[in-house]
Motif scaffolding. Structure first.
Motif, short mmCIF file in Angstrom:
data_model
loop_
_atom_site.label_atom_id
_atom_site.label_comp_id
_atom_site.label_asym_id
_atom_site.label_seq_id
_atom_site.Cartn_x
_atom_site.Cartn_y
_atom_site.Cartn_z
N UNK A 60 103.01 -18.61 -14.12
CA UNK A 60 101.79 -17.86 -13.79
C UNK A 60 101.13 -17.17 -14.96
N UNK A 61 101.84 -16.99 -16.07
CA UNK A 61 101.30 -16.21 -17.18
C UNK A 61 101.36 -14.72 -16.95
N UNK A 62 102.10 -14.28 -15.93
CA UNK A 62 102.20 -12.86 -15.59
C UNK A 62 103.65 -12.49 -15.32
N UNK A 63 103.87 -11.18 -15.23
CA UNK A 63 105.19 -10.68 -14.83
C UNK A 63 105.12 -10.15 -13.41
N UNK A 64 106.21 -10.29 -12.71
CA UNK A 64 106.31 -9.78 -11.35
C UNK A 64 106.74 -8.32 -11.37
N UNK A 65 106.80 -7.71 -10.20
CA UNK A 65 107.27 -6.33 -10.06
C UNK A 65 108.79 -6.33 -10.19
N UNK A 66 109.30 -5.84 -11.31
CA UNK A 66 110.73 -5.96 -11.60
C UNK A 66 111.58 -5.07 -10.69
N UNK A 67 111.09 -3.90 -10.39
CA UNK A 67 111.86 -3.02 -9.50
C UNK A 67 111.97 -3.61 -8.10
N UNK A 68 110.88 -4.13 -7.60
CA UNK A 68 110.92 -4.77 -6.29
C UNK A 68 111.83 -5.99 -6.31
N UNK A 69 111.80 -6.74 -7.41
CA UNK A 69 112.65 -7.92 -7.52
C UNK A 69 114.13 -7.54 -7.51
N UNK A 70 114.47 -6.46 -8.19
CA UNK A 70 115.86 -6.03 -8.21
C UNK A 70 116.31 -5.59 -6.82
N UNK A 71 115.45 -4.84 -6.12
CA UNK A 71 115.78 -4.42 -4.76
C UNK A 71 115.90 -5.62 -3.84
N UNK A 72 114.96 -6.55 -3.95
CA UNK A 72 114.99 -7.74 -3.10
C UNK A 72 116.25 -8.55 -3.34
N UNK A 73 116.66 -8.67 -4.58
CA UNK A 73 117.87 -9.44 -4.90
C UNK A 73 119.10 -8.80 -4.29
N UNK A 74 119.21 -7.49 -4.43
CA UNK A 74 120.36 -6.80 -3.84
C UNK A 74 120.36 -6.92 -2.32
#
Length: 753
Positions: free
Chosen positions: A468-482
């Motif tokens: 995509x040429x962009x970064x995702x929301x890293x905090x949300x990604x960490x929470x979603x992964x857990x």
């Protein structure tokens, strides 16, 4: 409730929600800055819309086809996931009070077929289509048009397999508007089959549901599409590599796709042949699976000869992603690269020799069962090689707990649980007891959910900047992964426990005493569903509103010389398109070195000393275990005299070798004290609490005493139970003292401390 309308409405709401989220995120996107496209525009005029449709339906670009594969697989996953949520909702109550048993069986069938054939493989094909040419320096796939055909065969095959649900929805609307006649009868007659996803005969042969015929045609068509894709991957890897890339320099993900493609070429045509024979039995009256012909068991042999390699067809790409992504966030080169490649090949070969372990309860020859049991246990060895190499790669590495790394580490744990439970099922006696229980469901899904979707999500986060040429929301990604990890462990761990308690699988109705377990499993499933929606939100919202990347080295891979080819391609693209110049880190370090504390050790440097010292370490542990067991035996003998320990419990231990002798049981106890626990102490001693080795031994013994106390408990109560617990603890302290003191002395004397 009407299952078709509920499921269709839920799927429609999810898809509509994605569209509305895309529209809203587009409107909220930041304004362009400095010529860098921080906003993606929607064109709504008919010419642009038609041009977009024409482009995406005729493209042969490998990246765009890969994107189509991923979108298609995600849609199938949402469809199958909704059915999983509907099943788990039904299982909240012990009676079929929400859906009928027929509806539950239809959900069970369609969920399995959708997830296996239209979710996992298409998503992995999409990832491979996008990144494999980049990783090997190819301009495109070897056969771009064949690549497009392979994808566009999948939507009609999905419609054929899942046509029962849309037909039921259309039938409902026709009836609502008073339309009757042949058209209404056609749509009203079609319905999702209730056969189970394995389509066992004679049930599938005798079913009067015409949708079964369409299902078989759809499976055959999906097999053709998958085989075309596999051929394309193999030819691309062999003939489209850059001049400087040989087979000795292929990355691990490409190796896994190569082996997976080989499995597909041998497995999927067999599925197509078996499906066509079943279709002929249903339509033309042939007897391939009739008792007077090949027999119903022939379908099981043919299906599982495809079915078990299929397990590894969907596992090996996930293992390849694990081996590719994990070193990037451990800061070390993948440990034992060649051994992982060899283990991948070993899995590919052995996977065709284990199919009959699905048929241990069918009454096949005991000699055949024994041979398949041996191979089924043996195939765990290459999987274990992968696991130990992943753990070694992490060991003492500079781990960064990003969302992809959390998923990688969690996948190792869930894969170990799923794999070990599978080893038990490979044993004939255990399989006969647990084959029809939730134990099989828990084992199967602990692997399917515990590593495959985990690695898909990890790959989506890892490569999101390229996509995509962009970064995702890293905090949300960490929470979603857990949340995804917790939900998976809760759900499928509970299923394993219910299986150990002998709850039968495949039933919508179950005994009331299992209600708490089913409710816990359903809560875990809802957590999985929420985590998937959060992932989907993050992917869509960040596509328009994520922070634009300002450097291709978003993960700091240049610092450890792991800036692989796909990121180099991305860097060149950023420079050519946006004028973003390459960056270099201030400091670098090797990812593979023999210098302690820097990168991962060289394989030979790490292995040769181990080979030389291993016999002495094992000898010191065995002698220490013998001394500790003798000291422990003295305490247990005292406890026997006092009447708080029963020596007859050793005879239960002897039952594992078919004996009922206290002496044989004690000998097994002695052997275990000298081998299993002693070697485990030798491996873990450095990482257990306690300064001096003796304190470490006492800590180790305290931990393992709980298992001994449960295993040798013979019904003591009151003060006898208290005395039993005290003596067990003291006995283990004596064992830990004798083991650790002897091991320490011999290790120093033999120079292996």
């Amino acid at each position: 409730m009407n299952r078709a309308l509920v499921e269709f409405s839920a799927l429609f709401l999810v898809v509509a929600g994605c569209w509305l989220l895309a529209r809203r995120s587009h409107r909220r996107a930041a304004e362009p800055d400095g010529g860098y496209p921080a906003r993606r525009e929607f064109d709504f005029d008919l010419d642009s819309l038609w041009g977009t449709i024409t482009h995406w339906t005729t493209t042969t670009n490998h990246r765009e086809i890969g994107t189509l594969y991923i979108i298609f697989g995600t849609f199938a996953a949402l469809w199958g996931g909704i059915e999983a949520m509907m099943m788990r909702t039904e299982l909240l109550t012990p009676n079929a009070s929400i859906w009928s048993t027929e509806t539950y069986n239809a959900l069970f069938t369609s969920h399995g077929l959708t997830m296996l054939f239209f979710f996992v493989t298409p998503v992995f094909f999409g990832i491979a289509n996008y990144f494999l040419p980049l990783l090997i320096g190819a301009d495109d796939m070897a056969f771009p048009r064949l690549n497009a055909i392979g994808f566009w065969l999948l939507p009609p095959s999905l419609l054929l397999v899942r046509g029962g649900l849309p037909a039921q929805v259309v039938g409902q609307f026709l009836r609502l508007f008073g339309v009757h006649g042949p058209l209404f009868e056609f749509f009203w007659t079609l319905r999702d089959p209730e056969l189970g996803w394995t389509l066992y005969t004679p049930l599938s042969t005798q079913s009067t549901n015409p949708q079964v015929d369409f299902l078989l045609l759809g499976l055959h068509l999906s097999g053709i599409a998958t085989t075309l894709g596999a051929i394309n991957f193999i030819v691309t890897i062999f003939y489209e590599r850059a001049e400087d890339i040989g087979f000795d320099s292929l990355d691990i993900f490409v190796w896994n796709i190569l082996v997976t493609s080989g499995l597909i070429i041998f497995a999927f045509p067999l599925l197509g042949s078996a499906a066509i024979m079943l279709l002929f039995d249903r339509v033309l009256g042939t007897t391939f699976y009739a008792p007077q012909g090949g027999g119903p068991l022939l379908w099981q042999h043919l299906f599982w000869f495809f079915g078990h390699p299929e397990v590894y067809i969907i596992f090996l790409p996930a293992a390849g992603l694990m081996s590719f992504i994990l070193p990037k966030f451990a800061g070390r080169k993948l440990f034992g690269f060649k051994f992982i490649v060899y283990s991948t090949m070993g899995i590919g070969v052995l996977s065709f020799g284990v199919w009959a372990h699905h048929m241990f309860t069918t009454g096949i020859s005991p000699r055949l069962r024994a041979s398949f049991m041996a191979v089924s246990i043996a195939i765990a060895v290459p999987s274990a090689i992968k696991t130990f190499n992943w753990i070694t790669t992490i060991w003492a590495g500079r781990v960064r707990l990003t969302a992809p790394m959390v998923l990688c580490i969690s996948s190792i744990g869930t894969f170990v649980i799923g794999g070990v439970t599978g080893v038990f099922l490979a044993a004939i006696p255990v399989d006969i007891v647990f084959h029809g229980t939730y134990y099989v469901v828990g084992h199967f899904h602990m692997i399917l959910m515990g590593i495959i979707p985990f690695m898909m999500v990890a790959a989506s986060y890892f490569w999101y900047p390229i996509l995509t040429g962009r970064m995702y929301d890293r905090q949300l990604a960490l929470f979603q992964s857990l949340l995804l990890v917790v939900g998976s462990v809760v759900t499928f761990g509970t299923l394993i426990i219910m299986g150990l308690l002998s709850l039968p699988r495949r039933y919508a109705v179950y005994p009331p005493e299992f209600v708490p377990f089913q409710q816990v499993a359903t809560i875990g499933a809802y957590l999985i569903g929420i985590s998937v929606l959060l992932w989907l939100y993050n992917m869509l919202w960040s596509y328009w509103n994520g922070t634009p990347v300002q450097t291709a080295d978003v993960w700091g891979l240049k610092r450890t010389h792991q800036f692989t080819r796909e990121w180099q391609w991305f860097e060149e693209r950023l420079e050519a398109k946006y004028g973003i110049e390459p960056t270099e880190p201030e400091t670098t370090r090797p990812s593979s070195t023999s210098v302690p504390g820097e990168g991962s050790p060289n394989i030979l440097v790490g292995v040769e000393p181990l080979v030389n010292t291993l016999p002495r370490i094992a000898g010191a542990a065995a002698i220490g275990g013998f001394v500790g067991t003798m000291l422990m035996s003295g305490v247990l003998f005292t406890a026997t005299i006092l009447g708080v320990f029963d020596l007859s419990s050793f005879s239960d231990l002897a039952g594992f070798v078919g004996e009922q002798s206290v002496v044989v049981g004690y000998l097994l106890f002695l052997i275990g004290g000298m081998t299993t626990w002693a070697l485990l102490f030798a491996v873990l001693a450095e990482y257990l609490p306690g300064g001096p080795r003796i304190i470490t031994g006492l800590a180790f013994a305290t931990i393992i005493s709980a298992g001994f106390g449960l295993a040798f408990y013979t019904g003591q109560t009151g003060l006898h139970l208290l005395a039993y617990a005290v003596f067990v603890l003291i006995a283990h302290w004596f064992y830990g003292f004798g083991l650790s003191a002897t091991f320490e002395y011999l290790a120093e004397r033999w120079g292996v401390a």
